[in-house]
Design a protein around this motif. Sequence first.
Motif, PDB file in Angstrom:
ATOM      1  N   SER A 136      -4.858  -6.789  -8.354  1.00 11.19           N
ATOM      2  CA  SER A 136      -3.848  -6.108  -9.155  1.00 11.19           C
ATOM      3  C   SER A 136      -2.730  -5.605  -8.258  1.00 11.19           C
ATOM      4  CB  SER A 136      -4.478  -4.930  -9.912  1.00 11.19           C
ATOM      5  OG  SER A 136      -3.492  -4.192 -10.589  1.00 11.19           O
ATOM      6  N   VAL A 137      -1.496  -5.788  -8.713  1.00  9.23           N
ATOM      7  CA  VAL A 137      -0.344  -5.339  -7.932  1.00  9.23           C
ATOM      8  C   VAL A 137       0.337  -4.143  -8.591  1.00  9.23           C
ATOM      9  CG1 VAL A 137       0.066  -7.588  -6.925  1.00  9.23           C
ATOM     10  CG2 VAL A 137       1.172  -7.000  -9.088  1.00  9.23           C
ATOM     11  N   VAL A 138      -0.310  -3.561  -9.594  1.00  6.29           N
ATOM     12  CA  VAL A 138       0.254  -2.396 -10.267  1.00  6.29           C
ATOM     13  C   VAL A 138       0.300  -1.223  -9.299  1.00  6.29           C
ATOM     14  CG1 VAL A 138      -0.063  -0.724 -12.133  1.00  6.29           C
ATOM     15  CG2 VAL A 138      -0.539  -3.145 -12.524  1.00  6.29           C
ATOM     16  N   ASN A 139       1.397  -0.498  -9.310  1.00  8.56           N
ATOM     17  CA  ASN A 139       1.562   0.653  -8.434  1.00  8.56           C
ATOM     18  C   ASN A 139       0.878   1.860  -9.063  1.00  8.56           C
ATOM     19  OD1 ASN A 139       2.313   2.574  -6.635  1.00  8.56           O
ATOM     20  ND2 ASN A 139       4.516   2.254  -6.834  1.00  8.56           N
ATOM     21  N   ASN A 140      -0.259   2.236  -8.490  1.00  7.84           N
ATOM     22  CA  ASN A 140      -1.002   3.378  -9.003  1.00  7.84           C
ATOM     23  C   ASN A 140      -0.665   4.686  -8.300  1.00  7.84           C
ATOM     24  OD1 ASN A 140      -2.498   1.818 -10.859  1.00  7.84           O
ATOM     25  ND2 ASN A 140      -3.864   1.153  -9.227  1.00  7.84           N
ATOM     26  N   ASN A 141       0.235   4.617  -7.310  1.00 10.97           N
ATOM     27  CA  ASN A 141       0.604   5.832  -6.587  1.00 10.97           C
ATOM     28  C   ASN A 141       1.488   6.727  -7.452  1.00 10.97           C
ATOM     29  OD1 ASN A 141      -0.716   4.830  -4.326  1.00 10.97           O
ATOM     30  ND2 ASN A 141       1.118   3.813  -3.567  1.00 10.97           N
ATOM     31  N   LYS A 142       1.183   7.990  -7.474  1.00  4.80           N
ATOM     32  CA  LYS A 142       1.992   8.939  -8.224  1.00  4.80           C
ATOM     33  C   LYS A 142       3.184   9.364  -7.372  1.00  4.80           C
ATOM     34  CE  LYS A 142      -1.820  10.789 -10.965  1.00  4.80           C
ATOM     35  NZ  LYS A 142      -2.570  12.018 -11.339  1.00  4.80           N
ATOM     36  N   ARG A 149       0.826  -1.207   0.000  1.00  6.30           N
ATOM     37  CA  ARG A 149       0.000   0.000   0.000  1.00  6.30           C
ATOM     38  C   ARG A 149       0.867   1.267   0.000  1.00  6.30           C
ATOM     39  NH1 ARG A 149      -5.156   1.483   1.363  1.00  6.30           N
ATOM     40  NH2 ARG A 149      -5.714  -0.680   1.803  1.00  6.30           N
ATOM     41  N   ASN A 150       1.938   1.248   0.798  1.00  2.00           N
ATOM     42  CA  ASN A 150       2.807   2.427   0.896  1.00  2.00           C
ATOM     43  C   ASN A 150       4.007   2.358  -0.036  1.00  2.00           C
ATOM     44  OD1 ASN A 150       1.149   3.395   3.007  1.00  2.00           O
ATOM     45  ND2 ASN A 150       2.311   2.209   4.515  1.00  2.00           N
ATOM     46  N   ASP A 151       4.239   1.165  -0.617  1.00  2.00           N
ATOM     47  CA  ASP A 151       5.389   0.943  -1.492  1.00  2.00           C
ATOM     48  C   ASP A 151       6.691   1.345  -0.806  1.00  2.00           C
ATOM     49  OD1 ASP A 151       6.650   0.095  -3.812  1.00  2.00           O
ATOM     50  OD2 ASP A 151       6.626   2.097  -4.704  1.00  2.00           O
TER      51      ASP A 151
END
Length: 398
Positions: free
Chosen positions: A364-370, A177-179
Amino acid sequence: MAECLPLELITLILTKLPVKPLHRFKCVSKTWNSTITSSKFIKQHFHQTLISNTNNKILLISKNTILSSTISTVKLRFDIVNHPLNNIPHCPLIDVSGIVHGVVLLVDSSKKTVCLFNPTNKTTRLVPPAPSQKPASDDFDIAEVLGFGYDSVTDDYKIVKLVEWDVYRETSVYSMRNDSWKSVNDETPVSYTLREINAVAVDEILCFSVISRDRKPVLKCFDLRTSTFSLVDFPELDRGIGVMAMSFRSLRGCLCLVVSYRKHRVDPDKFIGGSFFYADVWEMNQCKWVKLFRIRKNEIRKDCMHLRLVTYSKDMKSVLIEVDGIWFGWYNLVTKKFKRVPVQGLEAVDLPFLAYTYVESLVSVVNNNKVVPKKKGTTPNKTIKKNDFLSSGFKLKL
């Protein structure tokens, strides 16, 4: 017709469908697309999959090749899966460090490249390196193990990394969630040494294998909800008999342990040598080890060395077993008979292999955080404090 049905009923119908048609149905309308891609629907669909016991697959690893097959009692047909580590040069070996909700944690042989991969929807996330103080020198024997699990309290997928060298050790936890990674204190006694065996996730607890100074195997368990460790003893193993191999699996919502024994015996009077083999299958149920069954050599074949459980049949009367990383067979728990399963698609694969199971999912495990670059003089964002959660006890039963 769809316009005549309420959205609640359409959603209920969609949760009972396999993953592949759902991807096509996202093109029906914007409403369907937003429904199928919502986190609420993804959870409902996966929960329904577990209830119906469908969409179960076998994931097979052989060096740097990944294959997948639908579980069947008649024949296993494997197809090659194009995975993200294919693009990494000089990566002769890959490893699976955990599978949760259809998401696979892949690691290369050097453990420098770590990524999350959903083989069903082909989404991928490259995990950033964990900060570490481990020495680069070859003077130390460094043990490094990863585990992968899900934390329902924060609705987050987490990777736990344990590193040990000399008398030092460090624990890092990655939040999808926080990468980002963070360090966690480990207050377990230093007299337990980490074994480089993949951790197993059961009921939001990661189970690592360690060994004490008196060579006693112990489970070192990390609670993903509380970020705390605990120690759990192994079952009482047969003494005086050579242990060839031990393997862990999460089956039926419980931690399963398979202990393979093999010992040579010689009759000095008759100058006759031989060996006997058997494997005990244990299950952790309500914090207690229960021996489920024993498989003997004459029930499999004479020259087998070790067994690994793969999955149970739908009626729970049989279990699929991987034998020596070479072939598969269904073992009937009632009749005590073993039936080999024909396999297709392994002609070009190097043996031995490792087999795992996973459930097809929409996660989905794609990182959508900008990612916003920091400006000089700015203060970093404060970490949001999560709700406190007190574990009522160690429980490995779902």
